[in-house]
Write a protein that holds these residues in place. Structure first.
Motif, mmCIF file in Angstrom:
data_model
loop_
_atom_site.group_PDB
_atom_site.id
_atom_site.type_symbol
_atom_site.label_atom_id
_atom_site.label_comp_id
_atom_site.label_asym_id
_atom_site.label_seq_id
_atom_site.Cartn_x
_atom_site.Cartn_y
_atom_site.Cartn_z
ATOM 1 N N THR A 38 -4.805 -8.749 -7.071
ATOM 2 C CA THR A 38 -5.817 -7.724 -6.829
ATOM 3 C C THR A 38 -5.133 -6.370 -6.793
ATOM 4 O O THR A 38 -4.213 -6.157 -6.003
ATOM 5 C CB THR A 38 -6.539 -7.968 -5.487
ATOM 6 N N THR B 98 -5.420 -1.908 -7.180
ATOM 7 C CA THR B 98 -6.150 -0.645 -7.186
ATOM 8 C C THR B 98 -5.185 0.428 -7.642
ATOM 9 O O THR B 98 -4.182 0.681 -7.000
ATOM 10 C CB THR B 98 -6.694 -0.301 -5.783
ATOM 11 N N SER C 101 0.861 -1.181 0.000
ATOM 12 C CA SER C 101 0.000 0.000 0.000
ATOM 13 C C SER C 101 0.896 1.230 0.000
ATOM 14 O O SER C 101 1.685 1.425 0.924
ATOM 15 C CB SER C 101 -0.914 0.000 1.234
ATOM 16 N N CYS D 57 -5.468 -0.655 -16.465
ATOM 17 C CA CYS D 57 -4.759 -1.880 -16.118
ATOM 18 C C CYS D 57 -4.239 -2.536 -17.396
ATOM 19 O O CYS D 57 -5.005 -2.762 -18.338
ATOM 20 C CB CYS D 57 -5.704 -2.821 -15.370
ATOM 21 N N SER E 100 -9.178 -5.859 -10.857
ATOM 22 C CA SER E 100 -8.805 -4.456 -10.800
ATOM 23 C C SER E 100 -10.066 -3.665 -10.475
ATOM 24 O O SER E 100 -11.041 -3.700 -11.229
ATOM 25 C CB SER E 100 -8.214 -3.987 -12.138
ATOM 26 N N SER E 101 -10.043 -2.955 -9.335
ATOM 27 C CA SER E 101 -11.263 -2.325 -8.841
ATOM 28 C C SER E 101 -11.276 -0.810 -8.984
ATOM 29 O O SER E 101 -12.141 -0.145 -8.432
ATOM 30 C CB SER E 101 -11.463 -2.691 -7.361
ATOM 31 N N ASP E 102 -10.307 -0.238 -9.693
ATOM 32 C CA ASP E 102 -10.230 1.217 -9.849
ATOM 33 C C ASP E 102 -10.746 1.588 -11.236
ATOM 34 O O ASP E 102 -10.116 1.295 -12.246
ATOM 35 C CB ASP E 102 -8.784 1.679 -9.670
ATOM 36 N N LYS F 161 -1.645 5.018 -5.611
ATOM 37 C CA LYS F 161 -2.180 6.150 -6.349
ATOM 38 C C LYS F 161 -1.234 6.551 -7.465
ATOM 39 O O LYS F 161 -1.504 7.503 -8.187
ATOM 40 C CB LYS F 161 -2.426 7.325 -5.394
ATOM 41 N N THR G 52 -1.478 -8.319 -3.673
ATOM 42 C CA THR G 52 -2.476 -7.280 -3.444
ATOM 43 C C THR G 52 -1.775 -5.931 -3.448
ATOM 44 O O THR G 52 -0.901 -5.669 -2.615
ATOM 45 C CB THR G 52 -3.197 -7.483 -2.100
ATOM 46 N N SER H 42 -2.126 -1.632 -3.803
ATOM 47 C CA SER H 42 -2.958 -0.432 -3.746
ATOM 48 C C SER H 42 -2.056 0.777 -3.846
ATOM 49 O O SER H 42 -1.248 1.033 -2.949
ATOM 50 C CB SER H 42 -3.772 -0.400 -2.447
#
Length: 213
Positions: A162, A164, A126, A187, A180-182, A147, A143, A145
């Motif tokens: 996974t 983001t 993260s 992606c 991919s949840s963003d 920005k 996983t 995450s």
């Protein structure tokens, strides 16, 4: 009186147990001391000190907030803070038998690079800065995450992936699912085979030989 000969002659300085900020958990903790005073993370970060640790031989667990270069790690790697602002957080090892966990706060925008042969556990990162992971095999889940931009290059990933944020994944075989949840980032996935499902919200470019489901 419980003091060693070296301590009596000033050859070594004993550190009082109450000055240590962590429990006796059996992990290899890497910290910086000025004499017997622990140097705070904020202090050496503000002074732009760059600290790296090179370990010879095999170790079990490592918990630190600086760069690590080593051979084999028989346990987990936990990093919760990067080095000085504008620096880089690196993990360069042969094999990691446990998990790799990198958790950086919003204000700690330090790029993360993980370069290993095999990671037998999970990789959880993260961060608000760029993430680069280059390994032979990851046997657990990945996983991510971020920005910023995340790049994963591996021979094989045995678990789920996974993500983001904007992500580039280049792998031989991915045995698990890709999620991919963003919806605002793109992606990019390049691989040989995906044995699981691929679920992407938003823009996606997928170039794989086979997707089984």
């Amino acid at each position: 009186l419980g003091a060693s000969i070296d301590a009596l002659f000033g050859i070594e300085k004993e550190v009082k147990k109450q000055e240590l900020s962590w429990e006796d958990d059996g992990k290899l903790h890497v910290a910086v001391f000025e004499g017997t005073r622990p140097v705070s993370q904020t202090e050496y970060r503000n002074e732009k000190m760059k600290i790296a640790v090179q370990l010879e031989g095999n170790v079990r667990d490592v918990a630190c907030d600086c760069c690590v270069v080593c051979e084999n790690i028989g346990g987990d790697v936990l990093m919760t803070l990067g080095s000085a602002k504008g620096g880089q957080l690196n993990i360069a090892c042969e094999n990691i038998e446990g998990d790799v966990i990198v958790s950086l706060k919003e204000c700690e925008k330090v790029p993360v690079t993980i370069a290993c042969d095999d990671i037998e556990g999970d990789v959880t990162v993260s961060s608000s800065a760029d993430i680069t992971i280059s390994c032979d095999n990851i046997e657990g889940d990945v996983t991510l995450s971020t920005k910023a931009e995340c790049s994963v290059t591996c021979d094989n990933i045995d678990g789920d992936v996974t993500v983001t944020g904007q992500t580039r994944i280049s792998s031989g075989n991915i045995a698990g699912n890709i999620t991919s949840s963003d919806g605002t980032a793109e992606c990019y996935i390049t691989c040989a085979n995906v044995d699981g499902d691929v679920a992407v919200t938003g823009k996606a470019t997928i170039n794989c030989d086979n997707i089984d489901r």
